[in-house]
Design an enzyme around this catalytic site. Structure first.
Site, mmCIF file in Angstrom:
data_model
loop_
_atom_site.group_PDB
_atom_site.id
_atom_site.type_symbol
_atom_site.label_atom_id
_atom_site.label_comp_id
_atom_site.label_asym_id
_atom_site.label_seq_id
_atom_site.Cartn_x
_atom_site.Cartn_y
_atom_site.Cartn_z
ATOM 1 N N HIS A 1 0.802 -1.225 0.000
ATOM 2 C CA HIS A 1 0.000 0.000 0.000
ATOM 3 C C HIS A 1 0.834 1.273 0.000
ATOM 4 O O HIS A 1 0.345 2.338 0.358
ATOM 5 C CB HIS A 1 -0.962 0.000 1.198
ATOM 6 C CG HIS A 1 -1.934 -1.126 1.140
ATOM 7 N ND1 HIS A 1 -2.884 -1.233 0.150
ATOM 8 C CD2 HIS A 1 -2.080 -2.213 1.915
ATOM 9 C CE1 HIS A 1 -3.594 -2.328 0.330
ATOM 10 N NE2 HIS A 1 -3.127 -2.948 1.377
ATOM 11 N N HIS B 1 -0.053 -16.607 8.143
ATOM 12 C CA HIS B 1 0.435 -15.453 7.394
ATOM 13 C C HIS B 1 1.565 -14.814 8.200
ATOM 14 O O HIS B 1 1.965 -15.342 9.236
ATOM 15 C CB HIS B 1 -0.711 -14.464 7.156
ATOM 16 C CG HIS B 1 -0.537 -13.645 5.905
ATOM 17 N ND1 HIS B 1 0.408 -12.666 5.788
ATOM 18 C CD2 HIS B 1 -1.200 -13.685 4.720
ATOM 19 C CE1 HIS B 1 0.331 -12.120 4.580
ATOM 20 N NE2 HIS B 1 -0.627 -12.725 3.896
ATOM 21 N N ASP C 1 -6.910 -15.218 -3.674
ATOM 22 C CA ASP C 1 -6.374 -16.160 -4.646
ATOM 23 C C ASP C 1 -6.330 -17.550 -4.019
ATOM 24 O O ASP C 1 -5.627 -17.761 -3.034
ATOM 25 C CB ASP C 1 -4.955 -15.705 -5.010
ATOM 26 C CG ASP C 1 -4.576 -16.110 -6.406
ATOM 27 O OD1 ASP C 1 -5.174 -17.057 -6.932
ATOM 28 O OD2 ASP C 1 -3.666 -15.472 -6.968
#
Lengths: 376, 376, 376, 376
Positions: free
Chosen positions: A17, A104, A339
């Site tokens: 970002h 993650h 995804d």
């Protein structure tokens, strides 16, 4: 850190970002033709949103060379490259923010840096790989001119659906000898050249998408026309550098070269690659190639081939019972569309990292060959 | 080249038939107790000739610290270490000299360096690993004092005989939690802690020895009590450094961490490691550990575990049809007795390389934590 | 190459006529406040066109942070920074093109890279230093918070006009103790804090400008409040790293620390810096500081000070008999207006490079101190 | 740390009172003739006790190659070298132990490493330089074969006695063109080739010896027959690497290349080195050489020359009022006999470090030239 390579060296920057992502490539041979057109194709292959197999975000990912070329030729000076982030605003999924996403990088980035990027995992974003692919395209161009080096990666497994990749099978060796990027892309976004399984792979991915789940896969890569003598024992053996490169790609969980894990079951008498004299090249070559093109950490001129497993993507929209940063039990369901399989998109990244390893190894070895020619 | 590590850094030298092998370890914490007694045990575990499973050459491999300590304490200066080669004369198998050994490094070393060492593969000799093990022992001592880091490697496969190493199996996770070097060595030279297969593994090796052949295997390694935050994305992720280290070990052909290759078949919903709040440590931990202790390239505090396949040894006494350096067809049968399986001896080498990676990662991360404590 | 530093590391790119110049700074402490406002002031001090003492090209040199910060805080990830080149078109002085400028980098860049950039010397452009200054500003911010480290450079000589910089003179030591950037800038663009010579220095430069000639000078730099223990013997002594940094600045021709060249005339009995116990800091300090704050390659806590000579600028508009690239005798007179003295503009570059060396040294030493605290 | 160089790389170990000192040299060209006889001469020139000008300790300093050669040829693998310390026992001057020697490294080593070696300054011992000289001798042998590179250092100043080293003086340039090691050694241990001042230099040293004092000096070094194109801008300019190397030598306090500090007084019109076409070499050369053989950080083929000041030795037997480690005032008089001037002994060390820098720069540049030949 964010620099890779010794003589042919890339340094990357950028999160998902921020204003832009990019890289500086140092050590590029001077006098080489180079424009954005050499780089964009692999960037476009890396880009998400190419089909319903991938995430629908359409980032245009246009690379702009900042420096190091003039009139379409490299100057030998560092090549700065930039790809603007179209999505520079902070993310929009606010209730997820209380949870480190399981498997993650949210938790570990916070542990390491003591600060939480709005995107969670900071540099663990897939956009980090743009700089790799841009740099790899330059490395590839050099390797192509060196000895027509060909680097082709392709998907050999999605979930439980796999094509044969047994190195002792001549059919697989034939594929390694003949596969091209054109053939890989002709298979569509799944990037598996074996038509007998490619359809099943697509179904496998669609199944998990339907379940708001994700699934892993394996990318195999072959490098042809490699000069002999590459690799720097004892610590920088060529396979060690390739392994380093591949395990640095997000979501990769392993590496095997040549016969790999399966090869341990094969006795030396069958596993050893006997030599023969090749009339064409006027050199010794090996009859089989269980070694995967590297012996003693040094390329022997045969095809280098290796496989890299990519785990199922960590971010899924399915509900996951887990805990918040504060340690409270809760249920996380990632918003947005994600995804279900990153494996097909890893193909150009694997190729790029392989190219970077090889270009660096070539420069190192060529300086040695020069030195030897002086003293011997 | 022959240097590994950034802040905790080893440089090695030595072939099989030169005066000595050894290393220089730079960046060792000052003020640490250190004598040869800290280093010799792992060197002795690495030593061949410990049993009929290994080659009968009995090299005593006594390490001598040359510098960097005084009165049993490290000075913070480089630690030079030497192990004399007892066998300094040129080798005795003259008719083999015409042949590059198939799948050995003889051919590639000649291609790379343009000169043939009498021992053939130069630094591809197993004696090269002595410097690694000596340096690793120092790294381990530091890690032990840091947070009681425990590094234990063991044999999980010989040929087709394997013990279960499925990460989703709680039994395997239990082994990872409880295995010790004492238990590994209690299994005898085979170094497999699973009594139900260890005997078969021994038989497997003996079978190939009887056939003048060799066989491969897999070493699995667990690292416990690892601090969070280790690893340097994006290129020097902790698993990337471990992979680099492991693939630099002679005869290794791969690396997988956590669920590895098998994990690609597991969907995200099952593969993800959910968080929970651990009352003991007052920290978030994960309920499962399919990640293998690393997420986003950074340690998360769970056990790090990985496996490394070692191919069947290249040098076998069985006759092999191959070609001479000159390109003439012929049959090579290596004289002397050769180790039919290098896998068990790789155990302390895997441990040493893991220790070197971790010690370096700790020093890097601790400098960052310090810096952060200043600015935040 | 174009990367400097080990843990606090900058990589730069960019020539004078490309799209942008910039850098990637890796290893910045996470959680530190950082915006463009922290970086722009030193960039502006570096900028040409500040007065008639410098070249009249007015480049605005606005830095844009691309990555590595969020909401004004560093994330610990690489910080990409870009400064657009306003002058992106090829240069306009066509008849000069046949000549390698004497003592400029035109000839050597062609010899090295085999290709001639339109700007001649490629990365030898002064614009290359923008990335250094931007990175240095970040390093400085960290050092300020570490221990209020103060880095102040100033002009001590222009041509034959010099202020006293004899380290044995207490007056000079007083200047080193008290000089600030404010005082330096108060002197105007000449950046010499000694009012008794600053005017003469300006006249010296004006004289050479009038003669279409150029003149050299010396920049002296002091670093105060340096922690003890910085520097990495034996090859990376702190003064060695500073010398490396300073000699990498365009046009610099030397380096001396502490008493430097003049000090060799002083016998040990006078040159040695005796210790005393300082009640304030409760530490040993030295009564004199001929060492320049570094002993045995390691900072001792006293002021670090050093001087760097900058040669007269190579590009002058005066006619110079020389030869063309083709080897024909001829006379070169550079068109355009050229800076007769680069010395005053080198001030912020010297400060930046000093900050980069120190920040890196701090991170290295703090990891060692941590390690020692564990083992001792 | 203790590694220097990128492709031609030395790592050293050893203090004054440990078992041995030595080094590992990695990246040596394979196939080069090499025995101890190539290395011993420079080690013997480095050795103390050669005359009454130096300290009387007679260490024999016999180098033993451990690895990396076979039958007198290099294998391309790391060359381990060892020199035994004859004096391995702890030192004998016990009352000095309470004092950090002024301007020595005793205090800073303790600050840095938190532990005091019995010899005080640990690696600041002059014996540390043995590994440099041994490695440098190998580098020199390569450079000799490359282009007959000649590296000659000599003493140009002792205390206030100096020979002319003004680069604008043709007489000095003549010396740079013709000086040889034989001529330097013919001057006796003072190593100053200018007979008109050498005697005075000897008297200067003797005077300070008589006063139990010490004195500094300057070593100048010339490198002839250097290929063009060496040096890696923008951070690793050739002069930056030389400065790094020189400032890493114990007791050095500075570096200047070409016209150096004095050159800043010379306007560009006189300082610039104009080009001419040289019929002999069929290349552009420069009429003058104020640049010192490097322009823009890259060698231009002219003589490289530079000077390095060495401070007066810190350890003197004269009484010095100073403070103990505990902070108590006292008077230190070092026992034993101490070298009143280290400058003449620095000559082979300067040569060695210059050779290491050049050999590395050659390997880097030759890999680039190869790459360019492929792509252009």
């Amino acid at each position: 850190m964010s620099t890779f390579g010794q003589l042919f060296r890339v340094t990357t920057y950028g999160e998902s970002h921020c204003k832009s992502v990019g890289c500086i490539v140092d050590g590029v041979p001077p006098g080489m033709s180079l424009t954005e057109d050499d780089i964009q194709p692999q960037l476009s292959r890396r880009r998400p949103g190419q089909s319903k197999l991938s995430t629908p975000r359409n980032e245009k990912d246009k690379v702009e060379i900042q420096s190091g070329t003039e009139f379409g030729k490299t100057l030998g000076t560092p090549i700065g490259m930039i790809v603007k982030n179209e999505d520079q605003r902070p993310h929009d999924y606010s209730d997820m923010d209380n949870y480190p996403r399981p498997s993650h990088a949210d938790f570990t980035y916070l542990e390491k840096y003591g600060i939480k990027a709005s995107s969670g995992g900071g540099r663990s974003s897939a956009r980090e790989t743009i700089g790799r692919v841009a740099a790899g395209a330059i490395a590839e161009k050099f390797l192509k001119q060196l000895s027509n080096v060909e680097i082709v990666a392709f998907v050999t497994q999605i979930g439980t659906i796999k094509m044969d990749r047994n190195p002792l099978d001549p059919k697989f060796q034939h594929i390694l000898n003949t596969i091209t990027r054109e053939k890989v892309d002709a298979a569509g976004p799944i990037r598996c050249p074996d038509a007998s399984v490619a359809g099943d792979m697509v179904h496998e991915i669609e199944k998990y998408r339907g379940e708001k789940d994700s699934i892993g896969g394996v990318v195999t890569c072959v490098i042809r026309n490699v000069p002999t003598g590459l690799g720097e024992p004892c610590f920088d053996k060529l396979e060690a550098l390739l392994a380093h490169a591949m395990l640095s790609i997000p979501a990769s969980k392993g590496f095997e070269i040549g016969s790999g894990f399966a090869g341990v079951e094969v006795p030396g008498s069958k596993h050893n690659d006997p030599f023969f004299y090749d009339e064409d090249s006027k050199k010794l070559r090996t009859k089989t190639n269980n070694s995967g093109g590297i012996q003693g950490g040094i390329s022997n001129g045969e095809n280098i081939y290796f496989s890299v497993p990519f785990k199922s993507a960590a971010t899924i929209s399915q509900e996951q019972p887990t805990a918040t940063y504060d340690g409270k039990d809760g249920v996380l369901a990632a918003k947005g569309r994600h995804d279900p399989s990153v494996t097909p998109r890893a193909v150009p990244i694997v190729e790029a990292m392989a190219a970077l390893v090889l270009a660096d190894a070539v420069l190192l070895q060529k300086s040695r060959e020069f030195a030897q020619s002086i003293v011997a």
